[in-house]
Design an enzyme around this catalytic site. Sequence first.
Site, mmCIF file in Angstrom:
data_model
loop_
_atom_site.group_PDB
_atom_site.id
_atom_site.type_symbol
_atom_site.label_atom_id
_atom_site.label_comp_id
_atom_site.label_asym_id
_atom_site.label_seq_id
_atom_site.Cartn_x
_atom_site.Cartn_y
_atom_site.Cartn_z
ATOM 1 N N ARG A 65 -0.793 -3.867 -5.903
ATOM 2 C CA ARG A 65 -1.412 -4.319 -5.206
ATOM 3 C C ARG A 65 -2.719 -4.458 -4.630
ATOM 4 N NH1 ARG A 65 -3.438 -3.183 -10.400
ATOM 5 N NH2 ARG A 65 -2.805 -4.723 -12.113
ATOM 6 N N GLU B 110 -2.608 -0.593 -3.716
ATOM 7 C CA GLU B 110 -4.267 -0.130 -4.647
ATOM 8 C C GLU B 110 -5.281 -0.193 -4.357
ATOM 9 O OE1 GLU B 110 -5.022 -0.796 -9.531
ATOM 10 O OE2 GLU B 110 -4.890 -2.038 -8.220
ATOM 11 N N SER C 182 -4.667 1.023 14.671
ATOM 12 C CA SER C 182 -2.717 0.687 15.479
ATOM 13 C C SER C 182 -2.187 -0.679 14.517
ATOM 14 C CB SER C 182 -3.322 0.484 16.824
ATOM 15 O OG SER C 182 -1.507 -0.148 17.238
#
Length: 171
Positions: free
Chosen positions: A89, A92, A115
């Site tokens: 998740r 995603e 960074s």
Amino acid sequence: METKVSTVAALQAVKKNSGKTYGQIAEETGLTNVYVAQLLRRQAQLKPDTAPLLRAALPDLSENHLHEMMQPPMRSYDPRLIQEPSIYRLNEAVMHFGESIKEIINEEFGDGIMSAIDFFCSVDKIKGVDGKDRVVVTFDGKYLSHTEHRTEHMVSRSRKIENQDHESKKG
């Protein structure tokens, strides 16, 4: 020397036996909760100034483990990790919002990136407006501007030219 897997298992056992959360250890050491987890997973290097603080927070850490934790770690991950639902998740969410986040970074800062080296990360729990628990993941990374690749700024190139000039003056 122990393998990374056995070292991580031993470090996780010390944490579990302490009864403390990552957040509690973070408060005692002045580190972020995610960095504490990284240390105990051998994904980050324990700095000498922080070792006594971590030892105070987790007194069962052995000298051998503290010494091992102060060595540069092999930062790696198991490719099967993406199958874990929380990690899937997170991935995603970054993939879904990534283009928009990138556009806003470019709009606010210019052509560059965040960074992952000069970087802080934390996980917090808050109550939403509906009173339900919410997860807050904070990525706090230094902005790094992309540079134009000009030969006069390339130190190795300018030294090569200086050496060629020096050699041609000798001959």
